[in-house]
Scaffold this motif. Structure first.
Motif, short mmCIF file in Angstrom:
data_model
loop_
_atom_site.label_atom_id
_atom_site.label_comp_id
_atom_site.label_asym_id
_atom_site.label_seq_id
_atom_site.Cartn_x
_atom_site.Cartn_y
_atom_site.Cartn_z
N CYS A 1 -6.50 -24.89 -6.84
CA CYS A 1 -5.58 -23.80 -6.26
C CYS A 1 -5.15 -23.59 -5.19
O CYS A 1 -5.96 -23.92 -3.94
N ALA A 2 -3.76 -22.88 -5.26
CA ALA A 2 -3.31 -22.58 -3.86
C ALA A 2 -4.05 -21.68 -3.09
O ALA A 2 -4.66 -20.75 -3.65
N ALA A 3 -4.06 -21.75 -1.80
CA ALA A 3 -4.75 -20.97 -0.87
C ALA A 3 -4.17 -21.08 0.39
O ALA A 3 -4.60 -21.46 1.41
N ASP A 4 -2.99 -20.38 0.52
CA ASP A 4 -2.44 -20.17 1.88
C ASP A 4 -1.15 -18.80 1.75
O ASP A 4 -1.12 -18.40 0.59
N LEU A 5 -0.61 -18.50 2.83
CA LEU A 5 -0.01 -17.37 2.95
C LEU A 5 1.42 -17.63 2.01
O LEU A 5 1.86 -16.66 1.47
N PHE B 1 -3.15 -16.99 -2.83
CA PHE B 1 -4.58 -17.27 -2.92
C PHE B 1 -5.23 -16.97 -4.27
O PHE B 1 -5.42 -15.99 -4.66
N TRP B 2 -5.14 -18.19 -4.84
CA TRP B 2 -5.45 -18.08 -6.39
C TRP B 2 -6.86 -18.57 -6.59
O TRP B 2 -7.46 -19.41 -5.95
N GLY C 1 -10.89 -11.01 -2.61
CA GLY C 1 -10.45 -10.50 -1.68
C GLY C 1 -8.99 -10.47 -1.38
O GLY C 1 -8.40 -10.01 -0.47
N TYR C 2 -8.10 -11.05 -2.54
CA TYR C 2 -6.70 -10.80 -2.65
C TYR C 2 -6.06 -10.24 -3.86
O TYR C 2 -7.03 -10.22 -4.86
N GLN C 3 -5.16 -9.61 -3.86
CA GLN C 3 -4.43 -9.00 -4.82
C GLN C 3 -2.91 -9.04 -4.76
O GLN C 3 -2.28 -9.63 -3.61
N GLY C 4 -2.14 -8.42 -5.81
CA GLY C 4 -0.61 -8.54 -5.77
C GLY C 4 -0.14 -9.62 -6.67
O GLY C 4 -0.71 -10.25 -7.07
N LEU C 5 1.31 -9.48 -6.71
CA LEU C 5 2.10 -10.31 -7.58
C LEU C 5 1.84 -11.76 -7.28
O LEU C 5 1.74 -12.70 -7.91
N ASN C 6 1.61 -11.98 -5.94
CA ASN C 6 1.36 -13.44 -5.23
C ASN C 6 0.32 -13.81 -4.87
O ASN C 6 0.14 -14.79 -4.22
N CYS C 7 -0.70 -12.77 -5.10
CA CYS C 7 -2.19 -12.69 -4.54
C CYS C 7 -2.27 -13.21 -3.03
O CYS C 7 -3.01 -14.11 -2.66
N SER C 8 -1.26 -12.66 -2.31
CA SER C 8 -1.21 -12.86 -0.78
C SER C 8 -1.46 -11.65 0.03
O SER C 8 -1.33 -11.52 1.14
N LEU C 9 -1.94 -10.56 -0.91
CA LEU C 9 -2.18 -9.25 -0.23
C LEU C 9 -3.84 -8.96 0.02
O LEU C 9 -4.29 -9.21 -0.96
N ARG C 10 -4.41 -9.05 1.10
CA ARG C 10 -5.72 -9.01 1.10
C ARG C 10 -6.08 -7.41 0.74
O ARG C 10 -5.52 -6.66 1.13
N THR C 11 -7.30 -7.40 -0.12
CA THR C 11 -7.61 -6.19 -0.49
C THR C 11 -8.12 -5.38 0.85
O THR C 11 -8.07 -3.98 0.56
N ASP C 12 -8.82 -5.86 1.76
CA ASP C 12 -9.36 -4.84 2.71
C ASP C 12 -8.17 -4.51 3.62
O ASP C 12 -8.46 -3.37 4.11
N ALA C 13 -7.10 -5.04 3.30
CA ALA C 13 -5.76 -4.32 4.27
C ALA C 13 -5.58 -3.13 3.26
O ALA C 13 -4.93 -2.16 4.01
#
Length: 92
Positions: free
Chosen positions: A43-47, A51-52, A63-75
């Protein structure tokens, strides 16, 4: 020559295809690379690609979410600290 081949000598499978004759489609959902021999998804794992996770890279990694899984959930869960200002503090 059957299959989906690539390379100068047509000796490797095209991206997205695998197997001895390059006739088996990879199942990595477009969010990862397929091992051309085993079919295992990496799986892809970069900005830039996100992060899939998952067997077919079909959902966001922990720890990631959003359409492209690039938004950190802690943010999202960590709000910025409040700034207190009194009337005596200058505004400039």
């Amino acid at each position: 020559l059957r299959g989906f081949w690539a390379g100068a000598l047509c000796d490797i499978c095209q991206e997205g295809w695998r197997g001895a004759h390059c006739t088996l489609r990879c199942a990595c959902s477009g969010h990862g690379a397929c091992d051309r021999d085993t079919g295992e998804c990496h799986c892809a794992a970069d900005l830039s690609r996100g992060f899939w996770s998952g067997a077919a890279c079909g959902h966001c990694a922990a720890g990631y979410q959003g359409l492209n899984c690039s938004l950190r959930t802690d943010a999202i869960t960590q709000a910025p600290p409040l700034v207190h200002q009194t009337l005596q503090d200058p505004l400039w």
